[in-house]
Design a protein around this motif. Structure first.
Motif, PDB file in Angstrom:
ATOM      1  N   LEU A  35       0.824  -1.212   0.000  1.00 23.74           N
ATOM      2  CA  LEU A  35       0.000   0.000   0.000  1.00 23.74           C
ATOM      3  C   LEU A  35       0.861   1.267   0.000  1.00 23.74           C
ATOM      4  CD1 LEU A  35      -2.883  -1.085   2.356  1.00 23.74           C
ATOM      5  CD2 LEU A  35      -3.008  -0.669  -0.110  1.00 23.74           C
ATOM      6  N   ARG A  36       1.978   1.236   0.715  1.00 24.60           N
ATOM      7  CA  ARG A  36       2.899   2.380   0.716  1.00 24.60           C
ATOM      8  C   ARG A  36       3.440   2.616  -0.698  1.00 24.60           C
ATOM      9  NH1 ARG A  36       6.793   0.574   3.869  1.00 24.60           N
ATOM     10  NH2 ARG A  36       8.140   0.024   2.146  1.00 24.60           N
ATOM     11  N   MET A  60      -9.275   6.144  -0.603  1.00 27.63           N
ATOM     12  CA  MET A  60      -9.028   4.857  -1.260  1.00 27.63           C
ATOM     13  C   MET A  60     -10.259   4.007  -1.028  1.00 27.63           C
ATOM     14  SD  MET A  60      -5.248   3.368  -0.661  1.00 27.63           S
ATOM     15  CE  MET A  60      -3.787   4.307  -1.006  1.00 27.63           C
ATOM     16  N   SER A  61     -10.788   3.459  -2.122  1.00 27.79           N
ATOM     17  CA  SER A  61     -11.945   2.574  -1.985  1.00 27.79           C
ATOM     18  C   SER A  61     -11.485   1.235  -1.413  1.00 27.79           C
ATOM     19  CB  SER A  61     -12.628   2.375  -3.336  1.00 27.79           C
ATOM     20  OG  SER A  61     -11.798   1.632  -4.213  1.00 27.79           O
ATOM     21  N   ALA A  93      -6.058   1.330  -9.525  1.00 26.51           N
ATOM     22  CA  ALA A  93      -4.734   0.739  -9.323  1.00 26.51           C
ATOM     23  C   ALA A  93      -4.820  -0.774  -9.304  1.00 26.51           C
ATOM     24  CB  ALA A  93      -4.131   1.219  -7.998  1.00 26.51           C
ATOM     25  N   GLU A  94      -3.747  -1.376  -9.763  1.00 30.96           N
ATOM     26  CA  GLU A  94      -3.594  -2.826  -9.657  1.00 30.96           C
ATOM     27  C   GLU A  94      -2.126  -3.117  -9.426  1.00 30.96           C
ATOM     28  OE1 GLU A  94      -4.366  -7.032 -12.042  1.00 30.96           O
ATOM     29  OE2 GLU A  94      -4.651  -5.146 -13.110  1.00 30.96           O
ATOM     30  N   ALA A  95      -1.862  -4.109  -8.596  1.00 30.75           N
ATOM     31  CA  ALA A  95      -0.502  -4.617  -8.420  1.00 30.75           C
ATOM     32  C   ALA A  95      -0.532  -6.065  -8.872  1.00 30.75           C
ATOM     33  CB  ALA A  95      -0.057  -4.521  -6.962  1.00 30.75           C
ATOM     34  N   ASP A 108     -10.265   0.085  -6.830  1.00 31.47           N
ATOM     35  CA  ASP A 108     -11.075   0.699  -7.885  1.00 31.47           C
ATOM     36  C   ASP A 108     -10.981   2.214  -7.916  1.00 31.47           C
ATOM     37  OD1 ASP A 108     -11.966  -1.642  -9.053  1.00 31.47           O
ATOM     38  OD2 ASP A 108     -13.767  -1.743  -7.814  1.00 31.47           O
ATOM     39  N   GLU A 109     -10.812   2.841  -6.752  1.00 30.39           N
ATOM     40  CA  GLU A 109     -10.745   4.299  -6.719  1.00 30.39           C
ATOM     41  C   GLU A 109      -9.700   4.799  -5.728  1.00 30.39           C
ATOM     42  OE1 GLU A 109     -14.718   6.693  -7.557  1.00 30.39           O
ATOM     43  OE2 GLU A 109     -14.896   5.392  -5.796  1.00 30.39           O
TER      44      GLU A 109
END
Length: 143
Positions: A35-36, A60-61, A93-95, A108-109
């Protein structure tokens, strides 16, 4: 994370190497480390999209952990801008694991807000997302 044909394609530009200090008690990637990394990359992306240096995370959703990564894996972080507000920028975002291409996390947001010298929301002056060029802050930097 699926996109419709009209949505922009997520760009995976940042990669992080999972090192021993990034692991949790299960010897997998600690969620806080990931997350960081995402928050930092999203801030850089917002700075470039908005052309201003002062941006802060507003929201952050739901954060969905799909899988994990282990020491030595390379994690790719992808972001795509989805909406401009008067003072804000919203993105997805996606990791994912570079080696397996398996998704690790989705958000998603993520909303970032442009702020003035006193930390109050300030209009950024843009109405469109740019995918062709960066709006790197120049000249009158907001310090």
């Amino acid at each position: 994370m699926e996109t419709s044909p009209s949505e922009p394609v997520m760009s995976f530009r940042t990669r992080k190497w999972v090192r021993p200090e990034d692991l949790n008690a299960n010897a997998t990637l600690f969620g806080g480390s990931l997350l960081r990394w995402i928050d930092e990359e999203a801030a850089v992306y917002a700075i470039i999209q908005l052309g201003h240096q002062r941006v802060v995370t507003k929201y952050m959703s739901e954060i969905v952990f799909v899988s994990s990564a282990r020491e030595g894996d390379i994690v790719e972080i992808g972001l795509v801008a989805t909406k401009f507000g008067r003072t804000s920028l919203t993105m997805r975002a996606e990791a994912r694991n570079l080696f397996t291409q398996q998704s690790i996390l989705t958000i998603d947001e993520l909303v970032f807000v442009n702020v003035d010298a006193d930390g109050r929301p300030a209009p950024h002056g843009y109405t469109e997302i740019t995918y062709d060029r960066d709006r790197v802050p120049r000249g009158d930097l907001q310090r």
